[in-house]
Design a protein around this motif. Structure first.
Motif, short mmCIF file in Angstrom:
data_model
loop_
_atom_site.label_atom_id
_atom_site.label_comp_id
_atom_site.label_asym_id
_atom_site.label_seq_id
_atom_site.Cartn_x
_atom_site.Cartn_y
_atom_site.Cartn_z
N THR A 60 1.02 -1.07 -0.11
CA THR A 60 -0.44 -0.26 -0.23
C THR A 60 0.83 1.44 -0.09
N SER A 61 2.08 1.46 0.07
CA SER A 61 3.28 2.21 0.47
C SER A 61 4.57 1.49 -0.32
N PRO A 62 5.66 3.01 -0.34
CA PRO A 62 6.84 2.32 -0.91
C PRO A 62 7.55 1.23 -0.27
N THR A 63 7.20 1.45 1.60
CA THR A 63 8.65 0.80 2.10
C THR A 63 7.69 -1.03 2.05
N ASP A 64 6.65 -0.98 2.00
CA ASP A 64 6.00 -2.66 1.08
C ASP A 64 6.37 -3.31 0.60
N LEU A 65 7.51 -2.73 0.00
CA LEU A 65 8.01 -3.53 -1.58
C LEU A 65 8.83 -4.55 -0.99
N LYS A 66 9.89 -3.97 0.16
CA LYS A 66 10.42 -5.06 0.17
C LYS A 66 9.79 -6.57 0.64
N GLY A 67 10.92 -7.26 -0.18
CA GLY A 67 10.36 -8.75 0.25
C GLY A 67 9.90 -8.89 -0.64
N HIS B 67 12.39 -0.32 -16.52
CA HIS B 67 13.97 -0.90 -15.43
C HIS B 67 14.08 0.58 -15.04
N PHE B 68 14.58 1.75 -15.66
CA PHE B 68 14.65 2.80 -15.70
C PHE B 68 14.06 3.27 -14.22
N HIS B 69 13.03 3.78 -14.62
CA HIS B 69 11.76 4.18 -13.12
C HIS B 69 12.26 3.85 -12.64
N MET B 70 12.70 2.42 -12.40
CA MET B 70 12.44 1.67 -11.43
C MET B 70 12.74 1.74 -10.55
N LEU B 71 14.21 1.32 -11.11
CA LEU B 71 16.02 1.51 -10.01
C LEU B 71 15.91 3.25 -9.40
N PHE B 72 15.27 4.07 -10.44
CA PHE B 72 15.08 5.68 -10.12
C PHE B 72 14.03 5.78 -8.49
N ALA B 73 12.96 4.97 -8.88
CA ALA B 73 12.42 5.04 -7.48
C ALA B 73 12.42 4.17 -6.21
N LEU B 74 12.39 3.45 -6.42
CA LEU B 74 13.64 2.97 -5.19
C LEU B 74 14.68 3.54 -4.83
N LEU C 205 15.14 2.47 -0.68
CA LEU C 205 15.22 1.16 -0.78
C LEU C 205 16.62 0.99 -1.72
N SER C 206 17.06 -0.21 -1.85
CA SER C 206 18.10 -0.75 -2.26
C SER C 206 17.71 -2.12 -3.62
N GLU C 207 18.00 -2.28 -4.53
CA GLU C 207 17.82 -3.29 -5.17
C GLU C 207 17.91 -5.02 -4.53
N LYS C 208 18.46 -4.53 -3.46
CA LYS C 208 18.32 -6.27 -3.23
C LYS C 208 17.76 -6.45 -2.18
N VAL D 2 -2.47 1.75 -9.52
CA VAL D 2 -1.37 2.38 -9.51
C VAL D 2 0.06 2.84 -8.22
N LEU D 3 0.76 2.69 -7.86
CA LEU D 3 1.36 3.27 -7.13
C LEU D 3 2.56 3.59 -7.56
N VAL D 4 3.32 4.38 -8.83
CA VAL D 4 3.38 5.16 -8.65
C VAL D 4 3.40 5.50 -10.39
#
Length: 337
Positions: A120-127, A139-146, A151-154, A194-196
């Protein structure tokens, strides 16, 4: 007499070879992707063939990365690709140039999270498992969004998937979200939120676009074709923009776009409204292909490449990305209108 006959035969052979060469020069292979845009109407109705007199072999690609690979191999003369794969290609020194901004992506690409995924929020993307075509604008915007979300890619499981695979994985419940474009975007929105969007991320300093690029060798040898091609493209874009507010699913353009790209005409009408299509003045403005090294397109390729380098997606930067942006053909097409 024998010598004279031999000379005549050689002359005839030369004439035939020249004729074959001239005919072969009127063939071109052009790549495109599934984005919803007016060019698909021109493809379906053979407007480009009629305007240029060339035989055009159209080749569809699932991603800009695959289109760039084909261009590097000499398999296509011109192709549509996103700004991220174009930047990657420029950084690798591929002999190509951007000749037209197909569309400012804006809200037409978005990160959608599946209902029931717990996001429901960006922090929930973890895992979570997020699908995206690698080395694409999303892909470029996904990395920029993180990066913007802290958040890191890991911390997020990014999975390299093409649009059709994303839709299948979404239906099976194998992924929690995806950053993608239409027609896949419209389908996953049906049971996702839509999250972003790319419009929001562009406003944060990293704009993305889809562009038409061409082999430098091809443009040098086929200038008239390229100019006429862009004139035709500008006409069909203008036709869409002028009728956008009243377009319905019964419109021939909507039907053609759905036919070539996939999806339904009603979805095409709504999805195309998310893009911005530029006229000649927009194309040649400092915001896009004008103003050389300071132009928006050049700066976008440069900043995208810097980001890709940080992410170790490329190994080096070019000293001058304006060498990969050529507004000359658009200028000549505008003058000929």
């Amino acid at each position: 007499m024998k010598i004279q006959k031999l000379v005549k035969n050689i002359a005839l052979a030369s004439t035939l070879l020249c004729s074959v060469s001239s005919w072969a020069a009127k063939e071109v292979t052009i790549g495109y992707q599934g984005m919803y845009n007016p060019m698909k109407y021109a493809i379906d109705t053979e407007m480009f063939e009629q305007a240029t007199g060339y035989e055009i072999k159209w080749r569809k690609f699932d991603s800009g990365a695959k289109a760039i690979t084909a261009m590097a191999a000499g398999a296509v003369d011109m192709t549509v690709a996103g700004s991220s794969p174009i930047a990657s290609a420029a950084s690798k020194g591929i002999e190509m140039e951007l000749i037209w901004i197909m569309e400012n992506i804006a809200d037409a690409e978005a990160l959608v999270v599946r209902d029931g995924s717990g996001i429901t929020s960006p922090t929930d993307l973890k895992g979570k498992k997020i699908a995206v075509p690698f080395v694409s604008t999303t892909h470029f915007h996904m990395l920029f969004a993180l990066e913007q979300f802290g958040l890191s890619e890991k911390e997020v499981k990014l999975i390299n998937m093409q649009p059709n695979a994303i839709m299948a994985a979404w239906q099976r419940g194998d992924i929690d979200g995806a950053f993608i474009w239409d027609p896949a975007l419209g389908k996953i929105k049906q049971n996702g939120s839509v999250l972003v969007t790319s419009k929001q991320l562009s406003a944060w300093g990293k704009p993305t676009f889809d562009g038409m690029i061409a082999s430098k060798e091809f443009t040098q040898e086929n200038e008239d074709f390229v100019v006429t091609f862009l004139s035709t493209l500008a006409k069909v874009d203008r036709s869409y923009v002028e009728g956008r507010d009243t377009m319905t699913a019964d419109n021939p353009m909507a039907k053609s776009v759905a036919k070539i790209s996939g999806g339904d005409a009603a979805g095409v009408v709504e999805a195309m409204k998310l893009y911005e299509f530029l006229d000649f003045d927009g194309q040649l403005s400092c915001q896009w292909m004008g103003c050389g090294a300071e132009g928006g397109a050049t700066q976008a390729l440069k900043s995208t490449s810097e980001f890709l380098l940080e992410e170790k997606k490329i190994t080096e930067l070019q000293p001058d990305y304006s060498l990969y942006v050529n507004p000359t053909f658009a200028e000549k097409a505008k003058a000929a209108m």
